[in-house]
Structures are given as C-alpha cells and as structure tokens.
Design an enzyme around this catalytic site. Sequence first.
Site, PDB file in Angstrom:
ATOM      1  N   HIS A 245     -18.941 -61.133  47.987  1.00  0.00           N
ATOM      2  CA  HIS A 245     -17.976 -61.701  48.933  1.00  0.00           C
ATOM      3  C   HIS A 245     -18.451 -63.051  49.463  1.00  0.00           C
ATOM      4  O   HIS A 245     -17.667 -64.000  49.591  1.00  0.00           O
ATOM      5  CB  HIS A 245     -17.771 -60.708  50.085  1.00  0.00           C
ATOM      6  CG  HIS A 245     -16.676 -61.126  51.013  1.00  0.00           C
ATOM      7  ND1 HIS A 245     -16.896 -61.937  52.112  1.00  0.00           N
ATOM      8  CD2 HIS A 245     -15.346 -60.859  50.997  1.00  0.00           C
ATOM      9  CE1 HIS A 245     -15.752 -62.142  52.735  1.00  0.00           C
ATOM     10  NE2 HIS A 245     -14.792 -61.491  52.097  1.00  0.00           N
ATOM     11  N   LEU A 247     -20.389 -65.137  47.951  1.00  0.00           N
ATOM     12  CA  LEU A 247     -20.370 -66.157  46.895  1.00  0.00           C
ATOM     13  C   LEU A 247     -19.016 -66.833  46.793  1.00  0.00           C
ATOM     14  O   LEU A 247     -18.902 -67.950  46.241  1.00  0.00           O
ATOM     15  CB  LEU A 247     -20.731 -65.518  45.552  1.00  0.00           C
ATOM     16  CG  LEU A 247     -22.220 -65.192  45.332  1.00  0.00           C
ATOM     17  CD1 LEU A 247     -22.404 -64.463  44.017  1.00  0.00           C
ATOM     18  CD2 LEU A 247     -23.051 -66.475  45.348  1.00  0.00           C
ATOM     19  N   ASN A 356      -8.627 -51.710  26.744  1.00  0.00           N
ATOM     20  CA  ASN A 356      -9.653 -51.691  25.691  1.00  0.00           C
ATOM     21  C   ASN A 356      -9.094 -51.090  24.410  1.00  0.00           C
ATOM     22  O   ASN A 356      -9.331 -51.590  23.306  1.00  0.00           O
ATOM     23  CB  ASN A 356     -10.864 -50.890  26.159  1.00  0.00           C
ATOM     24  CG  ASN A 356     -11.815 -51.726  26.993  1.00  0.00           C
ATOM     25  OD1 ASN A 356     -11.673 -52.932  27.091  1.00  0.00           O
ATOM     26  ND2 ASN A 356     -12.783 -51.068  27.613  1.00  0.00           N
ATOM     27  N   ALA A 357      -8.364 -49.957  24.559  1.00  0.00           N
ATOM     28  CA  ALA A 357      -7.815 -49.290  23.375  1.00  0.00           C
ATOM     29  C   ALA A 357      -6.814 -50.198  22.662  1.00  0.00           C
ATOM     30  O   ALA A 357      -6.818 -50.288  21.417  1.00  0.00           O
ATOM     31  CB  ALA A 357      -7.152 -47.977  23.793  1.00  0.00           C
ATOM     32  N   ARG A 359      -6.699 -53.467  22.755  1.00  0.00           N
ATOM     33  CA  ARG A 359      -7.401 -54.636  22.201  1.00  0.00           C
ATOM     34  C   ARG A 359      -8.040 -54.307  20.852  1.00  0.00           C
ATOM     35  O   ARG A 359      -7.989 -55.122  19.925  1.00  0.00           O
ATOM     36  CB  ARG A 359      -8.459 -55.113  23.185  1.00  0.00           C
ATOM     37  CG  ARG A 359      -9.247 -56.334  22.683  1.00  0.00           C
ATOM     38  CD  ARG A 359     -10.306 -56.769  23.664  1.00  0.00           C
ATOM     39  NE  ARG A 359      -9.718 -57.156  24.941  1.00  0.00           N
ATOM     40  CZ  ARG A 359      -9.992 -56.561  26.096  1.00  0.00           C
ATOM     41  NH1 ARG A 359     -10.855 -55.557  26.129  1.00  0.00           N
ATOM     42  NH2 ARG A 359      -9.422 -56.973  27.206  1.00  0.00           N
TER      43      ARG A 359
END
Length: 449
Positions: A245, A247, A356-357, A359
Amino acid sequence: MPNRLFIKLLLGFWLCSSLIIALVGLLPLLQQNHDKAPLAPHLEKVLAGVAQRMQANPSLIPSDFLRHWERHRSMEGKPLRLYLVNSQGQVINTNRVSRSVRNFMLMADEEKHPISHQFKDELVFGPYAFSLQGEPYFLYGRLPDSHPRPWFFFFIENKLLTLSLAIALSGLLCGLLAWHLGKALNSLKKSANALAQGDLSNRVDSATTERNDEIGELASAFNSMADSIETMVNNQQRLMGDISHELRTPLTRLQLSLALARKKGQQSTETDRIAYEAEQLERLITELLELSRAKLSTNETKVHLGLAESLSQVLDDAEFEAAQQGKRLTIEIEESIELSHYPKALSRAIENLLRNAIRYAAQEISLHATHSATQVHITIKDDGPGIDAQELEAIFKPFYRPDSARQRESGGWGLGLAITEAAITAHKGNIKAQNCQPHGLEVTITLPA
C-alpha cells in the site's frame, strides 16, 4: 514429581490384572466357604444316637447293623448312608465309598471338628467321634441333597468360559484406558494436521487442555505455539499489505510526473519505457494487496448463497473470453448447491483458474460443480499441455511459475494461483492439481458445505 501419565498407565494395567487375578482366585474360596458349614444339631443327633447304640452293644459293629438301620431310616424321605471309620482311617462297614465321602474325610481331618459339606448332589457330614472298648471310632453320614447354587458356581464349573470372560473383561478395561489416552492424542493430531494445512485458527479442544497430565500440558503448549504462529503469519501478511500500500504513493507520483512530462511534449522512448514499467509495478502491487487480503480474510464477511448465483458474473466473463479465442467453455453447476462463503474471494479464485485454463487450453475447457452432504466439489479442466508432475504442488506458491509446458509467455508474477489457494484456505477447503490423460490439467476444489 512422578510422571503422571506413567502413573496412569501403571495403575491402569496393574489394577486391571490384579482385579482379574483376585476375582478368579476368590472363586474357589467362595465355593469352600459357601459349602462348608458346622455340623447341624439334627444331623449330630442322628450320628450320636447310632453311636450310643453301638456303645451299648459292641457286637453290632461287626454285624450288618448299620446296613439294616439304613434300610429302615430316612430323613425327610431321603435315604441316609452311614460310614464307620476306625482309628486307621478305614471304613469297616462297607467297601463302596464314594469319592465325595473320601474327599470329605480329608477335609474334616484338616478342620479338626465336625462339619457338613454340600457337594453337587449330596450332603456329607461328620465325624462324630466315640470310643468302644478303648478304641476310637468315627461316624460319617451321607444324605442325597441338592439346593440352589450361587451364581459363582457356574464360573467354577465352566473354567474355559471363566477364562474367556476374564480375558474379555481385561480387554475392556485396557480398552477404556487406551480410549482415554487415545482420544486426547487424536484431538491433538487433528489440530496439528489442520495447522499444517494452513488453518491457523484451529486449536486443541478444552477437554484435552484441561487434563491434569502431560497430554494436557502438551495440548496447552501446542495451543500457545499455534497462537504465536497465527500472530506471526498474520503480522507478516499485514506487513506485506502495508508495504504494498505504501509503495503506491511514490508510484502514483511517478505516474503523475510522466503524465506532466507527456503534456509538456517531453515524450520519448525512455519515458514510454518508464510508463510501461510503472504500469507493471502497479499491477504487481495490486496482486500483492489482493493476496494479503485473501490470506487475512478481512475484506468481507461470509454469506449463504447459491454457488451459481455467486459466480454468475465470473462465468459470463469467462464464456465471453473463451469465445473470443475460439474455444469452448462447458459449465455444469447443480442449482441446489448453496454454501456459506466469501463471494469476492471465491469469485476471484474461480476467475484465476478459468483464465489460466482458457489461456492454455487447445479447444475445450469445462467447469463442473457437485455436492454431497458435507462437501462441495468444483472441478476445472482444460485440454492444454499440462504441467510437469514435480511442479503440481509448487504452482500454488507465491511468485512460482513453471518452466515446463505452461511457459512464462503470459507475463505475470505467479501470484494468481497463490491468491486462489489463499482464498480456498480461507474457506477451510483445499485445492489440488493433476494432469489428465492424454494431456491437460485438472484442478479440483473441495469446500465444506
């Protein structure tokens, strides 16, 4: 101070064996005390009457007087047998002497006074001592008689059954002791396993910690250790969230400076590169904050909601994304599935897995959700290249990205699956991945219903 657990074990097994030995050893004594009794007056009177007649007429001894007397006398309708014994212990009026009578003679000789003894189906009594012509004689009687026998006679007469019951009783007592110790140890084991699987809030129950022995002390020490671990891990997660936070402040200033430079016409290849890296840093900080929130579960409260309703937006977005890439997403969720969950955390977990699946899939992606009485199972499967078997467990660790079938071409920092695993752990569930045959990856989520 002596080991209290040692004392429990010692006393438990010692008392158990002592009790069994004492009960078995007392059976013969109970039998002897029950059957043996002083000579009753009416029985003594019968023996005295016969003895007086023989003393008055000594010639009756070698005759059949006793046999003739037995034929015409009875007691309560039962035949009475008499045995005349000389000083050498020989029965002189008959050659047929039952084993019970001989046993009784030995028993009476040890007692040193007249007694009666109830055998299984006859009563033997005596001796009545008298003298005749300076020689001692002893008179015994035997009367057919049976009476209800106490319960413990059954065990005396059935030794094999008595031994079996003694073994069973010993096993029962030892089993109770083992259960008393094992229940506490099992509770401790369950808490240790739960802690190892990431459930930092799990503690040993109070019944175990309140025991006044070493197991109770161990359970209390375990709970103290779990408190310290939970505090330390939560502090670590809060620190990571706080740092992420903080940063954002210098990053925002950097992005503002870049915007001002572009506005002044100071745009160049270098400023474009700085803008790109700032954007990547912004995305990294966002995911770090999301991981921190997922692990601490402080950003929302649980609600009881249907799974299909809770995931509706995520599933619509996933179907659209799959269609844009020319792939097919199959969704099967039982409408009756309802559970208490954190909607945003669970939606983010499913969204990460579906992205993910999509991709890495070649053509097909599927999501199936079923439930039982105690659990909800969600399975997400694709027909992509899969992952090396040795990396299947590591993919859920923060900043881990496999170098095998699923390449680094997607960018990212390996936080998506870590956020997913944190969200599932917050629901007290578990997640695992496995390769499919001939190719593909299957991720299974199990949640408490």
